[in-house]
Design a protein around this motif. Structure first.
Motif, mmCIF file in Angstrom:
data_model
loop_
_atom_site.group_PDB
_atom_site.id
_atom_site.type_symbol
_atom_site.label_atom_id
_atom_site.label_comp_id
_atom_site.label_asym_id
_atom_site.label_seq_id
_atom_site.Cartn_x
_atom_site.Cartn_y
_atom_site.Cartn_z
ATOM 1 N N ASP A 15 0.846 -1.189 0.000
ATOM 2 C CA ASP A 15 0.000 0.000 0.000
ATOM 3 C C ASP A 15 0.879 1.235 0.000
ATOM 4 O O ASP A 15 1.662 1.430 0.922
ATOM 5 C CB ASP A 15 -0.925 -0.008 1.211
ATOM 6 C CG ASP A 15 -1.972 1.098 1.187
ATOM 7 O OD1 ASP A 15 -1.728 2.148 0.566
ATOM 8 O OD2 ASP A 15 -3.037 0.912 1.797
ATOM 9 N N GLY A 16 0.754 2.057 -1.016
ATOM 10 C CA GLY A 16 1.492 3.306 -1.088
ATOM 11 C C GLY A 16 0.563 4.483 -1.270
ATOM 12 O O GLY A 16 0.997 5.552 -1.678
ATOM 13 N N SER A 17 -0.724 4.286 -1.014
ATOM 14 C CA SER A 17 -1.699 5.337 -1.284
ATOM 15 C C SER A 17 -1.764 6.375 -0.181
ATOM 16 O O SER A 17 -1.437 7.525 -0.380
ATOM 17 C CB SER A 17 -3.079 4.735 -1.515
ATOM 18 O OG SER A 17 -3.066 3.946 -2.674
ATOM 19 N N GLY A 18 -2.192 5.992 0.981
ATOM 20 C CA GLY A 18 -2.316 6.980 2.039
ATOM 21 C C GLY A 18 -3.216 6.517 3.154
ATOM 22 O O GLY A 18 -3.624 5.361 3.227
ATOM 23 N N PRO A 19 -3.574 7.436 4.048
ATOM 24 C CA PRO A 19 -4.305 7.080 5.252
ATOM 25 C C PRO A 19 -5.693 6.501 4.997
ATOM 26 O O PRO A 19 -6.175 5.681 5.772
ATOM 27 C CB PRO A 19 -4.394 8.392 6.034
ATOM 28 C CG PRO A 19 -4.111 9.474 5.053
ATOM 29 C CD PRO A 19 -3.253 8.868 3.989
ATOM 30 N N LYS A 20 -6.348 6.890 3.913
ATOM 31 C CA LYS A 20 -7.706 6.393 3.669
ATOM 32 C C LYS A 20 -7.735 4.934 3.245
ATOM 33 O O LYS A 20 -8.747 4.269 3.375
ATOM 34 C CB LYS A 20 -8.415 7.263 2.635
ATOM 35 C CG LYS A 20 -8.735 8.637 3.178
ATOM 36 C CD LYS A 20 -9.607 9.419 2.242
ATOM 37 C CE LYS A 20 -9.955 10.756 2.873
ATOM 38 N NZ LYS A 20 -10.846 11.543 2.042
ATOM 39 N N THR A 21 -6.631 4.416 2.734
ATOM 40 C CA THR A 21 -6.588 3.014 2.315
ATOM 41 C C THR A 21 -5.958 2.117 3.369
ATOM 42 O O THR A 21 -6.024 0.894 3.273
ATOM 43 C CB THR A 21 -5.796 2.860 1.002
ATOM 44 O OG1 THR A 21 -4.448 3.286 1.215
ATOM 45 C CG2 THR A 21 -6.440 3.649 -0.124
ATOM 46 N N PHE A 22 -5.344 2.723 4.380
ATOM 47 C CA PHE A 22 -4.577 1.968 5.373
ATOM 48 C C PHE A 22 -5.430 0.907 6.074
ATOM 49 O O PHE A 22 -5.070 -0.260 6.120
ATOM 50 C CB PHE A 22 -3.959 2.933 6.398
ATOM 51 C CG PHE A 22 -2.939 2.303 7.292
ATOM 52 C CD1 PHE A 22 -1.615 2.205 6.883
ATOM 53 C CD2 PHE A 22 -3.295 1.810 8.532
ATOM 54 C CE1 PHE A 22 -0.658 1.630 7.711
ATOM 55 C CE2 PHE A 22 -2.353 1.229 9.359
ATOM 56 C CZ PHE A 22 -1.032 1.141 8.944
#
Length: 123
Positions: A15-22
């Motif tokens: 995961d390298g997207s951000g807090p919403k995908t964590f």
């Protein structure tokens, strides 16, 4: 993701997207799965309560400069990468192409997990 994995979850999530995908990435892991967090483009997940992590998972944070720490190593790995691409050992999937003026939409689509593959912004 759980449905696609037969309900047990997946072994590994990058995961390298951000807090919403964590949290969604955490939730998709099976017991003792591995979460590899790398170069989050939309910021970090914030503070973590280690006691609330599910299913004995393992979390790693990969930083590029720790793995490719010299110009010579960067050159060698880049050459290897492009060799794999030209020999088709590695296939790059282009998920979508956006005009540069629609960069905000590309980010929103990525953040909502509505995309797969690489997204290209074309000027």
């Amino acid at each position: 993701m759980l449905r696609l994995s037969g309900g047990d979850g997946v072994h590994l999530v990058y995961d390298g997207s951000g807090p919403k995908t964590f949290q969604g990435s955490l939730d998709s892991l099976r017991r003792s799965g591995t979460f590899c967090w790398y170069g989050p483009v939309l910021g970090g997940p914030g503070p973590l309560d280690i006691m609330s992590l599910p299913k004995s998972i393992k979390i790693g944070y990969a930083v590029f400069s720790d793995h490719i720490h010299t110009p010579a190593l960067r050159h060698a790995r880049s050459s290897q990468l492009f060799d794999w691409i030209t020999s088709e050992k590695l296939k790059i999937r282009i998920g979508d192409i956006y005009p540069l003026a629609e960069a905000a939409q590309a980010h929103a689509d990525m953040e909502s997990r509505a995309t797969t593959g690489k997204l290209l912004l074309i000027p």
